[in-house]
Design an enzyme around this catalytic site. Sequence first.
Site, PDB file in Angstrom:
ATOM      1  CB  CYS A   2      -0.858  -0.001   1.245  1.00 55.60           C
ATOM      2  SG  CYS A   2      -1.713  -1.569   1.472  1.00 55.60           S
ATOM      3  NE  ARG A  27       4.162   1.874  -1.728  1.00 60.12           N
ATOM      4  CZ  ARG A  27       5.321   1.307  -1.513  1.00 60.12           C
ATOM      5  NH1 ARG A  27       6.372   1.714  -2.176  1.00 60.12           N
ATOM      6  NH2 ARG A  27       5.453   0.332  -0.651  1.00 60.12           N
ATOM      7  CD1 TRP A  76      -1.099  -5.200  -3.146  1.00 57.42           C
ATOM      8  CD2 TRP A  76      -1.978  -4.325  -4.984  1.00 57.42           C
ATOM      9  NE1 TRP A  76      -0.937  -6.101  -4.166  1.00 57.42           N
ATOM     10  CE2 TRP A  76      -1.466  -5.589  -5.302  1.00 57.42           C
ATOM     11  CE3 TRP A  76      -2.586  -3.576  -5.990  1.00 57.42           C
ATOM     12  CZ2 TRP A  76      -1.539  -6.131  -6.583  1.00 57.42           C
ATOM     13  CZ3 TRP A  76      -2.647  -4.118  -7.260  1.00 57.42           C
ATOM     14  CH2 TRP A  76      -2.121  -5.386  -7.543  1.00 57.42           C
ATOM     15  CG  ASN A 102       2.847  -1.230   2.920  1.00 59.73           C
ATOM     16  OD1 ASN A 102       2.317  -2.240   2.469  1.00 59.73           O
ATOM     17  ND2 ASN A 102       3.961  -0.718   2.438  1.00 59.73           N
ATOM     18  N   GLY A 103       1.594  -3.813   5.028  1.00 58.53           N
ATOM     19  CA  GLY A 103       2.264  -5.040   5.480  1.00 58.53           C
ATOM     20  C   GLY A 103       1.239  -6.082   5.885  1.00 58.53           C
ATOM     21  CD  GLU A 484       9.584 -15.460 -17.899  1.00 57.66           C
ATOM     22  OE1 GLU A 484       8.740 -16.007 -18.615  1.00 57.66           O
ATOM     23  OE2 GLU A 484       9.496 -14.279 -17.529  1.00 57.66           O
ATOM     24  CE  LYS A 488       9.758 -11.050 -19.077  1.00 53.74           C
ATOM     25  NZ  LYS A 488       8.850 -11.993 -18.494  1.00 53.74           N
ATOM     26  CD  GLU A 491       7.877  -9.866 -22.237  1.00 52.93           C
ATOM     27  OE1 GLU A 491       6.700  -9.581 -22.446  1.00 52.93           O
ATOM     28  OE2 GLU A 491       8.240 -10.510 -21.240  1.00 52.93           O
ATOM     29  CG  HIS A 507      16.073 -34.926 -31.288  1.00 55.39           C
ATOM     30  ND1 HIS A 507      16.277 -36.207 -31.744  1.00 55.39           N
ATOM     31  CD2 HIS A 507      16.419 -34.943 -29.974  1.00 55.39           C
ATOM     32  CE1 HIS A 507      16.690 -36.978 -30.742  1.00 55.39           C
ATOM     33  NE2 HIS A 507      16.790 -36.225 -29.667  1.00 55.39           N
ATOM     34  CE  LYS A 603       2.137  -6.160 -15.537  1.00 59.90           C
ATOM     35  NZ  LYS A 603       3.324  -7.012 -15.691  1.00 59.90           N
TER      36      LYS A 603
HETATM   37  C1  F6R Z   1       5.412 -11.523 -20.117  1.00 61.44           C
HETATM   38  C2  F6R Z   1       4.088 -11.256 -19.601  1.00 61.44           C
HETATM   39  C3  F6R Z   1       2.940 -12.047 -20.135  1.00 61.44           C
HETATM   40  C4  F6R Z   1       1.988 -12.449 -18.984  1.00 61.44           C
HETATM   41  C5  F6R Z   1       0.730 -13.105 -19.558  1.00 61.44           C
HETATM   42  C6  F6R Z   1      -0.187 -13.607 -18.477  1.00 61.44           C
HETATM   43  O1  F6R Z   1       6.366 -10.719 -19.531  1.00 61.44           O
HETATM   44  O2  F6R Z   1       3.895 -10.402 -18.777  1.00 61.44           O
HETATM   45  O3  F6R Z   1       3.376 -13.168 -20.829  1.00 61.44           O
HETATM   46  O4  F6R Z   1       2.675 -13.313 -18.131  1.00 61.44           O
HETATM   47  O5  F6R Z   1       0.039 -12.189 -20.368  1.00 61.44           O
HETATM   48  O6  F6R Z   1      -0.607 -12.591 -17.649  1.00 61.44           O
HETATM   49  P1  F6R Z   1      -1.244 -12.883 -16.247  1.00 61.44           P
HETATM   50  O7  F6R Z   1      -0.222 -13.525 -15.393  1.00 61.44           O
HETATM   51  O8  F6R Z   1      -1.680 -11.532 -15.744  1.00 61.44           O
HETATM   52  O9  F6R Z   1      -2.415 -13.795 -16.478  1.00 61.44           O
END
Ligand code: F6R
Length: 608
Positions: A2, A27, A76, A102-103, A484, A488, A491, A507, A603
């Site tokens: 928070c 936050r 939050w 917060n916590g 992963e 990263k 993207e 293969h 996002k």
């Molecule tokens: C990659 C990324 C996406 C999310 C995916 C699922 O850096 O952020 O691949 O992981 O869109 O999102 P959530 O976890 O919010 O369902």
Amino acid sequence: MCGIIGYAGHRPAVPVCIEGLRRLEYRGYDSAGVAFVEAGGLRIIKQKGKIAELEKDIAASGNVMQAMTGIAHTRWATHGEPNQVNAHPHVDDSGKLAMVHNGIIENFGSLRQMLQSEGHNFVSETDTEVLLKLISREKNGEKSVSKAISKALQQAEGAYAIVLVDADRPGEIWAARKHSPLVMGLGTGENFLASDIPAFLPYTREVVFIEDGELVHISANSWKVMDAVTLEPVAKEVHTITWDVQAAQKGGYKHFMLKEIFEQPRVIRDCLTGRLDTKEKCVRLPELDTLEVPKRLVIVACGTSYHAGLWGKYLFETWARIPCEVDIASEFRYRDPILCEGDLVLSISQSGETADTLAGMRLAREQGIPVLGLCNVVGSTVSRESDAVLYTQAGPEISVASTKAMCSQLTMLMTMALYWGQKSGSINAQIMQQAVDGLHNLPEALDDALPAMRETARTISRKYADSRSFLYLGRGPNYPLSMEGALKLKEISYIHAEGYAAGEMKHGPIALIDPHFPSFAIALDDDLFPKVKSNLIEVQARGGKIVALTNSGLDLDVDDAWILPRAWGPLSAFMILPALQLFAYETADYLGKDVDQPRNLAKSVTVE
Ligand code: F6R
């Protein structure tokens, strides 16, 4: 995670607090509130939703400009629904003490019972109200508010940054911290307390960082930092901040992504709060107590959350002996999957709003299969539509590329595997002890490792930034981590990359290898090291360059050996993951890409 602010000074406190909240809104933002002390006593205004909702209520509340002392909070949620009752500030039975927090107070259940048996009533579901009423109880026998706070905090377990006002002592504010951020801003005729510097940056650049175990008292013209137990004064250094507000929101980091990578030790700690019992060497997940140990676990997720699920599979199978399948949600939802009695669907989602993941879990529920949600956002659709939910408690993730959320998911998946292993008796005591102790010590170990990791990432990324493609190679649980790492890199730097099981190279993909097509390998000191090593030798035989995450003392001859600190068993993932994230980050930043908002991405993918 928070946002909190406290103000004691010569300006009307409410606008200062609201402005401060605005700069902390990144936050958390599911409810907000303010408490202020004026001649008539204490007034509290709080509301569900964003700060704009709170401002409407303030505008309708008459004159709020008399109060020169106030505290405020943007929430939050970690305990209880994000609604008006659970919003902070909370108030004690006398209506005189108000507090923001917060916590997480781990033992709030037992404290609540104790207080209820003494006649205290609770209006909210929050741990904050419990802590406040404990302070209020201690204050009854005490003249000093500091002493009452000190006594109460000695009974509270967990993490907190608290800020508190007392209607009987207008013009004064108290605060304390343990494992949650708290900073003090020193102005002329005014002082501030906040969870983050941006809250008060327009008023002062003179800052004192409050440490764990410290208690603070401020008024407009004075401030004092004390040891929270002895109440002896603690000498503090005053720092002058040179960042602007935007940089301060990023904690001085260039990008939110970098800040979030560096937050990971804190994220692990928050995630484990209340869940790890280091005395009994066990884990506690009361959210799962009512569920049977599943006969089979079906994990459904997308993107980074899917990779976390793939990694978790190894632990569910090894420690809990639960057969586990992991599916990409957009595939699962359209392939008529066979689900049986005894199955549990685990839906992993940072946002809790990803359309395909939601469709996957709805499909399971329609077939009468229980769904467990693992998600970061309290009140999100995943959390509302699951039969049980575990929160990852990573705090809001702002960078589009997910980093700290995956770290929190790995932490929770490991904890869940330990929980089911312990419940079914399939995990042995020695592993349990090593895992619990290892998790407990992990945040500190990672904190120590991150700065050097970033330096190495910077150096190596410069050498490979002009590559057009990368293969990421790993075996066992490091295979999903290699996926992963590749995700990263592609993207945020737009360099093509694929994660591959190292043993699959021969293969097909090995045909791609030439001196301009590098591989990024995960070759740590584990049972599979000899196998990974021979896969890498095959790559080198075709002229391929290799960067390898590895450990010291291993017999491995590659172009760039990146030595990581050793960590026990699966805990090595928590060293590998930030290294992969930092390599992608440093590459993208070097190439001048928009790290926090990469092209074509959102996002939260709330549409199909
Ligand atoms: C990659 C990324 C996406 C999310 C995916 C699922 O850096 O952020 O691949 O992981 O869109 O999102 P959530 O976890 O919010 O369902």
